[in-house]
Design a protein around this motif. Structure first.
Motif, PDB file in Angstrom:
ATOM      1  N   LYS A  23       0.828  -1.201   0.000  1.00 45.08           N
ATOM      2  CA  LYS A  23       0.000   0.000   0.000  1.00 45.08           C
ATOM      3  C   LYS A  23       0.865   1.255   0.000  1.00 45.08           C
ATOM      4  O   LYS A  23       0.597   2.220  -0.735  1.00 45.08           O
ATOM      5  CB  LYS A  23      -0.926  -0.014   1.210  1.00 45.08           C
ATOM      6  N   GLN A  24       1.940   1.248   0.803  1.00 46.91           N
ATOM      7  CA  GLN A  24       2.841   2.401   0.854  1.00 46.91           C
ATOM      8  C   GLN A  24       3.507   2.641  -0.505  1.00 46.91           C
ATOM      9  O   GLN A  24       3.612   3.783  -0.954  1.00 46.91           O
ATOM     10  CB  GLN A  24       3.911   2.177   1.924  1.00 46.91           C
ATOM     11  N   LEU A  60       1.663   6.878  -6.794  1.00 46.02           N
ATOM     12  CA  LEU A  60       0.618   7.807  -7.208  1.00 46.02           C
ATOM     13  C   LEU A  60       1.025   9.256  -6.941  1.00 46.02           C
ATOM     14  O   LEU A  60       0.765  10.146  -7.761  1.00 46.02           O
ATOM     15  CB  LEU A  60      -0.688   7.491  -6.473  1.00 46.02           C
ATOM     16  N   SER A  61       1.672   9.508  -5.797  1.00 45.45           N
ATOM     17  CA  SER A  61       2.081  10.875  -5.472  1.00 45.45           C
ATOM     18  C   SER A  61       3.132  11.376  -6.461  1.00 45.45           C
ATOM     19  O   SER A  61       3.120  12.542  -6.853  1.00 45.45           O
ATOM     20  CB  SER A  61       2.630  10.939  -4.044  1.00 45.45           C
ATOM     21  N   THR A 107       1.401  12.253  -9.618  1.00 48.89           N
ATOM     22  CA  THR A 107       0.682  13.519  -9.466  1.00 48.89           C
ATOM     23  C   THR A 107       1.640  14.703  -9.574  1.00 48.89           C
ATOM     24  O   THR A 107       1.352  15.704 -10.241  1.00 48.89           O
ATOM     25  CB  THR A 107      -0.042  13.554  -8.106  1.00 48.89           C
ATOM     26  N   HIS A 128       2.365   1.803  -3.428  1.00 43.37           N
ATOM     27  CA  HIS A 128       1.372   2.287  -4.382  1.00 43.37           C
ATOM     28  C   HIS A 128       1.073   3.771  -4.167  1.00 43.37           C
ATOM     29  O   HIS A 128       0.982   4.540  -5.134  1.00 43.37           O
ATOM     30  CB  HIS A 128       0.092   1.461  -4.237  1.00 43.37           C
ATOM     31  N   GLU A 129       0.945   4.177  -2.896  1.00 43.88           N
ATOM     32  CA  GLU A 129       0.679   5.590  -2.610  1.00 43.88           C
ATOM     33  C   GLU A 129       1.849   6.458  -3.029  1.00 43.88           C
ATOM     34  O   GLU A 129       1.656   7.569  -3.553  1.00 43.88           O
ATOM     35  CB  GLU A 129       0.391   5.752  -1.114  1.00 43.88           C
ATOM     36  N   GLY A 174      -7.103   5.035  -9.393  1.00 43.91           N
ATOM     37  CA  GLY A 174      -6.352   5.402  -8.213  1.00 43.91           C
ATOM     38  C   GLY A 174      -6.482   4.411  -7.087  1.00 43.91           C
ATOM     39  O   GLY A 174      -6.045   4.678  -5.980  1.00 43.91           O
ATOM     40  N   GLN A 175      -7.105   3.259  -7.358  1.00 45.24           N
ATOM     41  CA  GLN A 175      -7.356   2.297  -6.306  1.00 45.24           C
ATOM     42  C   GLN A 175      -6.446   1.086  -6.481  1.00 45.24           C
ATOM     43  O   GLN A 175      -6.039   0.743  -7.582  1.00 45.24           O
ATOM     44  CB  GLN A 175      -8.824   1.849  -6.322  1.00 45.24           C
TER      45      GLN A 175
END
Length: 588
Positions: A60-61, A67-68, A71, A63-64, A133-134
């Motif tokens: 999860k970390q 995404l950041s 962005t 993936h986040e 984004g999921q």
């Protein structure tokens, strides 16, 4: 609650079954040995759950973070009013694999700043979620499920886990697994899917579909490795157990070479060598498909070895595999051993060339005792643990200690692993060194202090309570022992013995046995248990499913289990057979 479960299993006579509870899962086990269940593997299952929890968190970390960065890249493009499409603003190679890859990335960075690092094509889950984004819940495959206990514990105890597919090619096992799924209620029924299939065929026909693949066969996993490395998604986790320790530890070197492509040596370090042989074999299978492994945890416990590796796809990073493999030269007489790396690199003008390793690293005869060398391997000589992962796993285990039935054992093992030197392959046994010299043994603290005072590092190992890992060369180790023997003389020995030859040389290094501050680990200082005895008698591997329990299995199962099985078999004896037996007795 129990009445509700009984209603679900009204078609089953529960009097024929015993209910086994482990963690939050319960399974029905028939008195006959029809489906394999091993109580000893509770340690294995607990540590697997702990690793799976950490994997989901790390996933999860990652993936986040991905995404950041995307962005930020998008904002940068919009601010610069660039005409280039967003799709071409791809992440750099250094961004694509941010997590530590257990040492090999650091090695590459030292060689060249422009060298492609240990990268994957995409972090886990990102390929499935492009444009979204999921992150989907991870899918887990238990390739050899038997009773399904492991799959049920994954589904019921690990938060965030998605579908769990439990495979087996035995109809009786699949029926038992489906029965246990129903017995565990709606959560298990919604997440666990039991299927009758050959694990090898299933994994080959589902490439890169599972985020976690768990291999825990009865014996060697070698026949499953080729399909397993193809079934794991990029950045996913492969959990693999090998219980054929007699083969991996040198009892049958030809069989080990045929199964794993490596020749074992029978040294005190044989159990760690077994771990490294298994890792080298998995890496070999992965390389055939332009993939490579990153070990996060490798454990030797009880009667088996268990490795947890992440699998990535990268043709460029795969070139560094020879740097992570080595042959081992073991002296036939003393405890000296040396490692021969298979590959090396040469840097020139910001480019790196991969070349064969220099050799030989040893002369024809041992420089310490004058005897010949045995050669074993290749083995995985890169780190076998990621210390950041080990710290996270241990913290998770301690924070949820009530949810781990084998908490004491796995926390002790993880504590010891957290103190190991990560970049030192294999280890020495202090008692073996003293046996070679036929001298009294210094305490572990004194020996460690001498190594530390000489400017080298030293630690214990989770494999052996008496084992010591050190980056000190063998010449330094023997010099320390020579200095010890000068202060603690030994009886005269025959001049041709190894101990006599070693002691005949004057030490180059003058050892300092003054107690060093770091001679005791943090766990030892706090008096934390690191090596625990078996929780009960007859603790070890159990019988393969389907085998009849007889008196010769007392050493494995205990007299109570054997007698209980006999009584049950007598109760199950058909009436016709009893009548014939009675008639024969009357006739006689």
């Amino acid at each position: 609650m129990r009445k509700a479960k009984q209603n679900k299993t009204m078609s089953i006579d529960l009097s024929d079954y015993s209910i086994i509870k482990e963690g939050e899962a319960e399974i029905l086990m028939h008195a006959k040995n029809e489906v394999f269940y091993n109580k000893t593997q509770v340690n294995n299952r607990d540590i697997s759950i702990a690793v799976l929890r950490t994997f989901i968190s790390k996933r999860k970390q990652e993936h986040e973070a991905k995404l950041s960065k995307r962005t930020k890249a998008a904002k940068k493009v919009s601010e610069e009013d660039s005409s280039e499409p967003l799709a071409e603003e791809a992440p750099t190679e250094s961004d694509m694999h941010e997590e530590k890859s257990n040492g090999e990335c650091a090695v590459l960075e030292e060689r060249s700043l422009d060298e492609p690092r240990c990268i994957s094509e995409e972090p886990v889950g990102v390929m499935e979620e492009k444009g979204q984004g999921q992150l989907k819940p991870p899918r887990v495959l238990e390739a050899l499920s038997a009773s399904g206990l492991r799959a049920l514990r994954y589904a019921r105890e690990v938060e965030g886990v998605g579908q769990v597919v439990a495979l087996d090619n035995d109809k009786v096992s699949v029926e038992a697994c489906r029965r246990n799924i129903k017995f565990n209620g709606s959560v298990a029924s919604s997440k666990v899917d039991s299927q009758l299939a050959d694990a090898r065929v299933y994994m080959l026909t589902h490439p890169k579909e599972f985020d976690v693949v768990d291999l825990d066969p009865y014996g060697s996993p070698s026949v499953f490795l080729d399909s397993a490395v193809q079934c794991v998604a990029d950045g996913g986790m492969l959990m693999c157990t090998a219980t054929d320790m007699a083969v991996l530890c040198g009892g049958n070197g030809e069989a080990c070479y045929s199964k794993y492509g490596s020749y074992p040596l029978r040294g005190k370090y044989c159990h760690e060598m077994a771990l490294r042989i298994l890792l080298a074999s998995i890496e070999s299978h992965a390389n055939r498909y332009k993939r490579y492994i990153v070990p996060v945890l490798s454990v030797q416990m009880d009667f088996y070895v268990r490795v947890f590796v992440r699998i990535y796809t990268s043709a460029s990073a795969m070139k560094s595999t020879p740097l992570k493999l080595s042959y081992v030269y073991q002296c036939t007489s003393c405890d000296s051993f040396h490692l021969q790396p298979i590959g090396r690199t040469v840097s020139k003008n910001n480019s790196v060339r991969y070349l064969p390793g220099f050799g030989p690293v040893v002369p024809q005869e041992c420089s310490n005792c004058g005897k010949k060398f045995n050669m074993g391997g290749p083995i995985w000589s890169a780190p076998i643990h990621d210390q950041e992962w080990v710290t996270s796993i241990l913290a998770d285990v301690k924070s949820m200690k009530d949810r781990y039935p084998a908490y004491n054992r796995i926390s002790a093992v993880l504590t010891t692993i957290s103190e190991e030197l990560p970049d030192v392959p294999l280890f020495l046994s202090l008692h073996n060194l003293c046996a070679t010299l036929k001298c009294t043994s210094p305490s572990a603290v004194i020996f460690r202090s001498a190594v530390l005072n000489a400017g080298y590092r030293i630690s214990g190992t989770h494999v052996n309570p008496l084992g010591m890992k050190s980056d000190a060369p063998m010449d330094v180790i023997w010099d320390i022992m020579r200095c010890w023997v000068k202060n603690h003389p030994v009886k005269a020995q025959q001049p041709d013995q190894s101990g006599s030859v070693i002691l005949a040389k004057e030490p180059v290094l003058q050892a300092n046995f003054a107690r060093a501050v770091a001679s005791l680990s943090k766990a030892q200082t706090k008096k934390v248990a690191r090596f625990l005895p078996n929780p009960e008698r007859h603790w070890g591997p159990k019988l393969r499913a389907g085998r009849q329990i007889t008196s010769k299995h007392v050493s494995l199962l205990g007299p109570e289990a054997v007698n209980g099985s006999r009584n049950h078999q007598e109760d199950e004896e058909p009436n016709s057979k009893r009548q014939k037996t009675d008639q024969a007795a009357l006739a006689s």
